[in-house]
Design a protein around this motif. Structure first.
Motif, mmCIF file in Angstrom:
data_model
loop_
_atom_site.group_PDB
_atom_site.id
_atom_site.type_symbol
_atom_site.label_atom_id
_atom_site.label_comp_id
_atom_site.label_asym_id
_atom_site.label_seq_id
_atom_site.Cartn_x
_atom_site.Cartn_y
_atom_site.Cartn_z
ATOM 1 N N VAL A 18 24.095 15.909 36.150
ATOM 2 C CA VAL A 18 24.407 15.974 37.718
ATOM 3 C C VAL A 18 24.874 16.845 38.102
ATOM 4 C CG1 VAL A 18 24.916 14.461 39.803
ATOM 5 C CG2 VAL A 18 24.157 13.495 37.762
ATOM 6 N N PRO A 19 24.688 17.718 39.117
ATOM 7 C CA PRO A 19 24.957 18.655 39.764
ATOM 8 C C PRO A 19 27.134 17.715 40.498
ATOM 9 C CG PRO A 19 23.300 18.303 40.225
ATOM 10 C CD PRO A 19 23.328 17.306 40.115
ATOM 11 N N VAL A 20 27.961 19.180 39.507
ATOM 12 C CA VAL A 20 29.324 18.518 40.177
ATOM 13 C C VAL A 20 29.670 17.845 41.818
ATOM 14 C CG1 VAL A 20 31.264 19.511 40.835
ATOM 15 C CG2 VAL A 20 30.034 20.659 38.339
ATOM 16 N N ALA A 21 28.437 19.025 42.962
ATOM 17 C CA ALA A 21 29.599 18.116 44.514
ATOM 18 C C ALA A 21 28.449 16.637 44.395
ATOM 19 C CB ALA A 21 28.265 19.121 45.242
ATOM 20 N N LEU A 22 27.396 15.920 43.787
ATOM 21 C CA LEU A 22 26.514 15.270 44.071
ATOM 22 C C LEU A 22 27.461 13.934 43.587
ATOM 23 C CD1 LEU A 22 22.855 15.739 44.400
ATOM 24 C CD2 LEU A 22 24.093 14.613 45.732
ATOM 25 N N THR A 23 27.877 14.725 42.150
ATOM 26 C CA THR A 23 28.641 13.876 41.071
ATOM 27 C C THR A 23 30.284 13.245 41.769
ATOM 28 O OG1 THR A 23 27.740 14.972 39.281
ATOM 29 C CG2 THR A 23 30.383 13.992 39.606
ATOM 30 N N VAL A 278 28.794 26.145 48.254
ATOM 31 C CA VAL A 278 30.272 26.236 48.552
ATOM 32 C C VAL A 278 30.696 24.817 49.962
ATOM 33 C CG1 VAL A 278 32.010 27.012 49.723
ATOM 34 C CG2 VAL A 278 30.237 28.445 48.318
ATOM 35 N N LEU A 279 30.314 24.895 50.464
ATOM 36 C CA LEU A 279 30.918 23.961 51.972
ATOM 37 C C LEU A 279 30.577 22.327 51.406
ATOM 38 C CD1 LEU A 279 29.880 26.194 54.959
ATOM 39 C CD2 LEU A 279 32.462 25.838 53.815
ATOM 40 N N PHE A 280 29.413 22.736 50.810
ATOM 41 C CA PHE A 280 29.511 20.820 50.582
ATOM 42 C C PHE A 280 30.108 20.447 49.236
ATOM 43 C CE2 PHE A 280 26.304 17.682 47.706
ATOM 44 C CZ PHE A 280 25.579 17.035 48.497
ATOM 45 N N LEU A 281 30.375 21.759 48.325
ATOM 46 C CA LEU A 281 31.394 21.274 47.365
ATOM 47 C C LEU A 281 32.731 21.015 48.144
ATOM 48 C CD1 LEU A 281 31.835 20.966 44.527
ATOM 49 C CD2 LEU A 281 31.998 23.561 44.142
ATOM 50 N N SER A 285 34.703 17.357 48.018
ATOM 51 C CA SER A 285 36.003 17.011 46.985
ATOM 52 C C SER A 285 36.882 16.356 47.649
ATOM 53 C CB SER A 285 36.192 18.402 46.389
ATOM 54 O OG SER A 285 35.579 18.984 45.717
ATOM 55 N N SER A 286 36.847 17.027 48.858
ATOM 56 C CA SER A 286 37.737 16.116 50.233
ATOM 57 C C SER A 286 37.935 14.503 50.290
ATOM 58 C CB SER A 286 37.446 17.298 51.238
ATOM 59 O OG SER A 286 37.671 18.402 51.124
ATOM 60 N N GLY A 287 36.491 13.546 49.698
ATOM 61 C CA GLY A 287 36.690 13.118 49.561
ATOM 62 C C GLY A 287 37.260 12.505 48.811
#
Length: 425
Positions: A18-23, A278-281, A285-287
């Motif tokens: 699964v893509p890292v951001a979605l993970t 980048v911004l989605f990531l 990551s902030s959450g």
């Protein structure tokens, strides 16, 4: 239990590709549900993670790199490097490293470096008799400088994750380590070139020299404008990035004029595509990072590492080893955002400056960019060189050794990072 859910779901989703951001988002939401935290609270933290003025510099850095890439800056920097050092034995390999050093300071991306410099030099080196695997190895290892030499948007990501560390300090802290890395890689490349009797580059015609110098210096001025504006204090990082982007636009479309102005829409398309990722990531990551802090994971990791050994050297070696291993399975940006709040408190307890740790972290993770199974820069280089990655790895070993040696020097000799930032205080 909540920590197990956070990291267990994260690892499981990574294994499932699964893509890292979605993970990051899914594991954060699952953990919030298990704790009983309202999901809107997590989403608010994700939005707040992008609410930072310093992040405005990232789209400008990405856009400037895309403009210069479109306009043939890599070819001009290759010509400039060839003029300066091409006459040495194995000159094309040294030119490759020098061009990556120049271009990396503009693009701030290892993958962009490999794509631009490698697409020109890898075929050229093969044509001149260089071994195919060696050509790819030189290209991908030197591309690591794209993230440690300023300007680098990864340093801005680290600054945000670290709570606002000076961007100008990070930029200047990366100069000497980046140059040291370039020098060590050149020594390795030269020794191999002499051993294998690789050729020297053909001398450049005298009438071509002024044009090569002029066009190469004009391209390099993009980085000079950005870095000079920030270091002098005349511009903020965002303002310098914006002015550098305008300069890159003028040089590419009105001075070089290799491509028509109509191509600018393709540049914008690639920029927005990269920026959205980048911004989605950063948001995801902030959450995730907020939940790490809520569950007191950084404090637990810090206590565990410091209790494992009271020896500073062992602790720093262990942190580097963990980061090296993580860098082989995850991309740089998410690792910066996840690892910084975990390990920065540990190194702070040991007396390491946040700027020093940032450069150590970024160089460490840049090695992961050329290490399987993720290794984005390695995959791109292998594709350009039309050679299986497995054949490149054997030739890469001396370059891996050189990069790890530089990493250890940076880790335990703080002056090489902090010397220039200290002069500017």
């Amino acid at each position: 239990m909540e920590i197990a859910i956070l990291f267990g779901s994260f690892l499981l989703l990574l294994i499932l590709r699964v893509p890292v951001a979605l993970t990051l988002v899914i594991s954060s939401l699952l953990t919030a549900l298990s704790i009983g935290i309202p999901l809107p609270a997590v989403l608010q933290r994700m939005v707040a993670g992008m609410n930072s003025f310093s992040l405005l510099a990232i789209p400008f850095f990405i856009l400037a790199g895309e403009i210069m890439n479109e306009g043939g800056i890599s070819r001009r920097l290759i010509n400039l490097s060839n003029l300066l050092i091409g006459k040495i034995r194995g000159g094309l390999a040294l030119v490759n490293i020098a061009a990556s050093t120049f271009f990396g300071g503009i693009s701030g991306s290892s993958v962009a470096d490999v794509s631009s410099v490698g697409s020109v030099l890898i075929p050229m080196m093969r044509k001149k008799g260089y071994d195919q695997a060696y050509s790819v190895s030189v290209t991908v290892s030197s591309a690591a400088q794209g993230v440690i030499l300023p300007p680098s948007h990864n340093m801005i990501i680290y600054s945000t994750a670290a709570g606002g560390v000076s961007i100008s300090g990070l930029f200047m802290g990366g100069v000497l380590p980046g140059l040291l890395l370039a020098f060590v890689l050149m020594v390795i490349a030269y020794v191999i070139a002499v051993k294998r009797n690789y050729p020297k580059s053909e001398p450049m015609k005298k009438e071509e020299i002024p044009k090569v110098l002029r066009e190469g210096i004009l391209g390099l001025l993009t980085a000079v404008i950005i870095i000079g504006g920030i270091v002098s204090g005349f511009f903020t990082a965002t303002e310098s990035a914006a002015i550098g982007t305008v300069y890159a636009f003028i040089i590419t479309f009105f001075v070089y004029r290799d491509v028509p102005l109509s191509n600018f829409r393709y540049v914008l398309h690639r920029t927005f595509k990269t920026l959205s990722m980048v911004l989605f990531l950063i948001s995801a990551s902030s959450g995730f990072g907020w939940l790490l802090a809520y569950l007191e994971v950084p404090g637990a990791v810090s206590d565990s590492l410091l209790s494992f050994s009271s020896n500073e050297i062992i602790t720093l070696l262990l942190i580097n080893l963990i980061l090296l291993l993580l860098g082989t399975v995850m991309d740089m940006a998410p690792l910066i955002l996840i690892a910084t709040p975990i390990f920065l408190p540990v190194v702070s307890e040991l007396g390491m400056d946040p700027i020093h740790f940032g450069i150590m972290l970024i160089l460490n993770l840049s090695i992961g960019l050329i290490t399987p199974p993720v290794g984005a820069a390695l995959f791109v280089g292998s594709a350009i060189g039309d050679i299986p990655m497995e054949k490149v790895l054997k030739t890469l070993m001396p370059f891996y050794g050189a990069m790890i040696a530089v990493l250890l020097i940076i880790t335990f000799w703080s002056d090489i990072v902090m010397f220039i930032p200290g002069l500017l205080e």
